[in-house]
Design a protein around this motif. Structure first.
Motif, PDB file in Angstrom:
ATOM      1  N   LYS A 482       0.834  -1.204   0.000  1.00  0.00           N
ATOM      2  CA  LYS A 482       0.000   0.000   0.000  1.00  0.00           C
ATOM      3  C   LYS A 482       0.867   1.252   0.000  1.00  0.00           C
ATOM      4  O   LYS A 482       1.937   1.278   0.597  1.00  0.00           O
ATOM      5  CB  LYS A 482      -0.908   0.021   1.224  1.00  0.00           C
ATOM      6  N   SER A 484       0.480   3.974   1.585  1.00  0.00           N
ATOM      7  CA  SER A 484       0.710   4.470   2.952  1.00  0.00           C
ATOM      8  C   SER A 484       1.855   3.701   3.616  1.00  0.00           C
ATOM      9  O   SER A 484       2.670   4.291   4.343  1.00  0.00           O
ATOM     10  CB  SER A 484      -0.570   4.333   3.790  1.00  0.00           C
ATOM     11  N   ASP A 485       1.921   2.380   3.358  1.00  0.00           N
ATOM     12  CA  ASP A 485       3.012   1.581   3.931  1.00  0.00           C
ATOM     13  C   ASP A 485       4.341   1.896   3.253  1.00  0.00           C
ATOM     14  O   ASP A 485       5.395   1.896   3.908  1.00  0.00           O
ATOM     15  CB  ASP A 485       2.699   0.092   3.789  1.00  0.00           C
ATOM     16  N   ALA A 487       5.172   4.800   2.113  1.00  0.00           N
ATOM     17  CA  ALA A 487       5.588   6.073   2.703  1.00  0.00           C
ATOM     18  C   ALA A 487       6.299   5.855   4.031  1.00  0.00           C
ATOM     19  O   ALA A 487       7.374   6.429   4.285  1.00  0.00           O
ATOM     20  CB  ALA A 487       4.364   6.974   2.895  1.00  0.00           C
ATOM     21  N   ARG A 488       5.730   5.007   4.886  1.00  0.00           N
ATOM     22  CA  ARG A 488       6.344   4.749   6.188  1.00  0.00           C
ATOM     23  C   ARG A 488       7.689   4.041   6.045  1.00  0.00           C
ATOM     24  O   ARG A 488       8.615   4.303   6.812  1.00  0.00           O
ATOM     25  CB  ARG A 488       5.400   3.915   7.058  1.00  0.00           C
ATOM     26  N   TYR A 492       8.375   8.614   5.737  1.00  0.00           N
ATOM     27  CA  TYR A 492       7.346   9.656   5.717  1.00  0.00           C
ATOM     28  C   TYR A 492       6.116   9.188   6.493  1.00  0.00           C
ATOM     29  O   TYR A 492       5.457   8.231   6.096  1.00  0.00           O
ATOM     30  CB  TYR A 492       6.927   9.981   4.274  1.00  0.00           C
ATOM     31  N   GLU A 493       5.805   9.887   7.564  1.00  0.00           N
ATOM     32  CA  GLU A 493       4.579   9.595   8.302  1.00  0.00           C
ATOM     33  C   GLU A 493       3.376  10.302   7.669  1.00  0.00           C
ATOM     34  O   GLU A 493       2.255   9.823   7.740  1.00  0.00           O
ATOM     35  CB  GLU A 493       4.724  10.030   9.767  1.00  0.00           C
ATOM     36  N   ASP A 494       3.628  11.444   7.043  1.00  0.00           N
ATOM     37  CA  ASP A 494       2.570  12.224   6.379  1.00  0.00           C
ATOM     38  C   ASP A 494       2.474  11.774   4.923  1.00  0.00           C
ATOM     39  O   ASP A 494       3.364  12.055   4.104  1.00  0.00           O
ATOM     40  CB  ASP A 494       2.900  13.722   6.460  1.00  0.00           C
ATOM     41  N   ILE A 495       1.413  11.054   4.594  1.00  0.00           N
ATOM     42  CA  ILE A 495       1.273  10.485   3.246  1.00  0.00           C
ATOM     43  C   ILE A 495       1.136  11.591   2.201  1.00  0.00           C
ATOM     44  O   ILE A 495       1.657  11.474   1.074  1.00  0.00           O
ATOM     45  CB  ILE A 495       0.061   9.545   3.200  1.00  0.00           C
ATOM     46  N   LYS A 496       0.434  12.664   2.539  1.00  0.00           N
ATOM     47  CA  LYS A 496       0.264  13.775   1.579  1.00  0.00           C
ATOM     48  C   LYS A 496       1.618  14.385   1.228  1.00  0.00           C
ATOM     49  O   LYS A 496       1.900  14.677   0.066  1.00  0.00           O
ATOM     50  CB  LYS A 496      -0.656  14.839   2.170  1.00  0.00           C
ATOM     51  N   THR A 499       3.461  12.097  -1.038  1.00  0.00           N
ATOM     52  CA  THR A 499       2.942  12.151  -2.408  1.00  0.00           C
ATOM     53  C   THR A 499       3.456  13.384  -3.134  1.00  0.00           C
ATOM     54  O   THR A 499       3.826  13.333  -4.323  1.00  0.00           O
ATOM     55  CB  THR A 499       1.407  12.138  -2.395  1.00  0.00           C
ATOM     56  N   SER A 511       0.531   6.349  -6.995  1.00  0.00           N
ATOM     57  CA  SER A 511      -0.464   5.479  -7.646  1.00  0.00           C
ATOM     58  C   SER A 511      -0.333   5.556  -9.157  1.00  0.00           C
ATOM     59  O   SER A 511      -0.407   4.534  -9.860  1.00  0.00           O
ATOM     60  CB  SER A 511      -1.875   5.880  -7.213  1.00  0.00           C
TER      61      SER A 511
END
Length: 519
Positions: A482, A484-485, A487-488, A492-496, A499, A511
């Motif tokens: 995913k 979000s995963d 990113a982590r 990056y904790e903030d997905i926005k 992106t 995506s």
């Protein structure tokens, strides 16, 4: 090689024993016999290779003695002593199988010559027997290999030879309807005497004992013995095998690992028995170094894990970065020990996990060396089989990786910059500040920032961001993780915000990038 002198005249016996140095001729002089009768009592026990005897003695004469000795020990060489009047008699003795004859007046050198001739005859026979045995062994190896690998259904003579070896009797090649007794293939590994050449000596001694105790044919391979054993009717399961193996371990003070293949009811089934024996033998180390094992002992093993976890990868890369060989050995030993104690592990899963450890180290070296512009040599992965110590092989491979990286650093003026780059790449999932990295390489943060930009062409923040986006691209292309995963995993904790940064560097959102990679 032993020689026996037989003469009823004490002067002759004593002279022959003392005038000639038999030991220098390579002959062991047995106590002389004063009569043919005494000689015949001793010969079955002492088994002399050469008999030097007078013809005319009280009681049994030399010719009769020679005839009886040849009947008992056909390969014994016999030399007779004769007088001038016995010349025709001596010629008759030659026709009876006597090797040579000497006149009692012969000089010592002539007696030596006759003894050495007899000795050479025996050595020639031994060499001939040795060559015959080698040829028989080669034939047996070839035929057994064919039977175990491909079968002998189209080779009636081969079947007959196998039947003779297995059952100690000759079978007409046309007797194809006769079924052999059930058989099993055994693979036996013995250890405990140290390294070569003692391993070969131990295997040879074990083979001799097993051949004497079991109805079998034996072959010696590089690291184990192969036995085809006839299954005895009415015997409790493997009781005979266990007794024989115990005799080997008790007598030779060693340990033995024995893999027992399935029962073969005919020669064609030997292939399946051999296959199962090999499969069980591959578990040596997992099941232990000693004991007798069958298919039942491995049936429930489904296979353990085959790859390192992310946590283990992080632990390993931190150790490789620290250049601490003691810590690396401790970590490897701990992981391998836990692996071998896993009751679900199989040889395939063990090999997979051990290779995963080595590959993790090599991948780290490739990432760490990217900034050094050095070529990474590609080496074959080690094979973990037999009596090898897997922890030693893994440690050796990973130690070479660690040494290679740190030696490369030592050849660079700003080695700490390359070390910091490796550290950054290993910790992209963490919040890694410039001060933290400078502290890791023991450099003043301001000086570190200045040299880092000069060596890499970009600021510390720019470099970290680029590395994080590169890692994110790798994850997106190689998995369905995913966003979000992802990113982590790259810090990056903030997905926005992730992106935004991803689109800034690639022109697409994560995506969109993943979808474009599929098209």
């Amino acid at each position: 090689m032993k020689i026996l002198i037989v003469d009823d005249e004490v002067i002759i016996r004593t002279g022959l024993c003392t005038v000639i140095n038999w030991k220098e001729l390579g002959l062991e002089l047995l106590p002389p016999a004063s009569s043919a009768e005494e000689a015949l009592e001793r010969i079955p026990v002492e088994k002399p290779h050469i008999v030097l005897t007078d013809i005319r003695m009280s009681g049994m004469d030399g010719i009769e003695l020679a005839r009886v000795v040849k009947g008992m020990l056909p390969d014994t060489e016999i030399v007779i002593l004769t007088g001038y009047d016995d010349f025709g008699y001596a010629q008759q003795a030659l026709r009876e199988g006597v090797t040579d004859y000497l006149l009692k007046t012969s000089r010592p050198e002539e007696i030596i010559k006759a003894a050495l001739k007899a000795k050479q005859n025996i050595m020639d026979k031994w060499e001939s027997m040795k060559q015959d045995n080698l040829q028989q062994a080669a034939l047996r190896n070839q035929l057994l290999d064919r039977a175990l690998q491909r079968g002998v259904q189209d080779d009636p003579e081969g079947r007959a030879q196998l039947c003779y070896w297995f059952h100690k009797r000759r079978v007409n090649v046309q007797e194809q309807s006769e079924s052999p007794a059930p058989m099993q293939v055994l693979l036996v590994s013995v250890s405990g005497w140290g390294q070569a050449p003692f391993t070969g000596l131990l295997q040879g001694a074990a083979e001799n004992i097993l051949f004497e105790l079991l109805p079998c044919v034996t072959l010696m391979n590089k690291d184990h013995l192969l036995l085809v054993v006839r299954v005895e009717a009415g015997e409790a399961e493997h009781s005979g095998l266990k007794r024989a193996i115990k005799r080997v371990t008790d007598t030779l003070k060693c340990v033995a690992f024995t893999a027992v293949g399935s029962v073969a009811l005919d020669y064609e089934s030997l292939r399946e028995s051999y296959r199962t024996a090999k499969e069980i033998f591959a578990y040596r180390g997992l099941l232990g170094t000693q004991g007798l094992y069958t298919e039942e002992d491995i049936r429930e093993r489904s296979g353990g894990r085959t790859v390192c976890t992310e946590k283990e990868e992080a632990e390993l890369t931190a150790i490789l970065m620290s250049d601490n060989a003691t810590e690396l050995r401790h970590w490897v030993n701990q992981k391998v020990r836990a692996l071998l104690e896993d009751t679900t592990a199989t040889p395939v899963s063990v090999q997979g996990y051990l290779h995963s450890m080595i590959i993790t180290g090599r991948r780290w070296l490739e990432r760490a060396r990217a900034s050094q512009a050095k070529t990474i040599p590609v080496e074959a992965l080690p094979s973990f089989e037999g009596d090898s110590r897997p922890e030693e092989e893994v440690f050796k491979s990973l130690s070479a990786v660690m040494t290679s990286f740190h030696q490369g650093l030592g050849q660079n003026r700003y080695a700490y910059i390359h070390k910091s780059i490796a550290y950054i790449r290993d910790n992209l999932d963490q919040a890694i500040s410039l001060q933290q990295v400078a502290r890791f390489v023991h450099v003043n943060p301001n000086h570190f920032s200045e040299v880092f930009k000069r060596e890499t062409g970009c600021t510390y923040i720019e470099f970290v961001t680029q590395e994080r986006i590169k890692r994110a691209i790798d994850i997106l292309q190689s998995s369905q993780t995913k966003v979000s995963d992802v990113a982590r995993r790259v810090g990056y904790e903030d997905i926005k915000y992730f992106t935004q940064q991803f689109k800034k560097y690639t022109g697409r959102t994560p995506s969109e990038f993943r979808q474009g990679s599929k098209d």
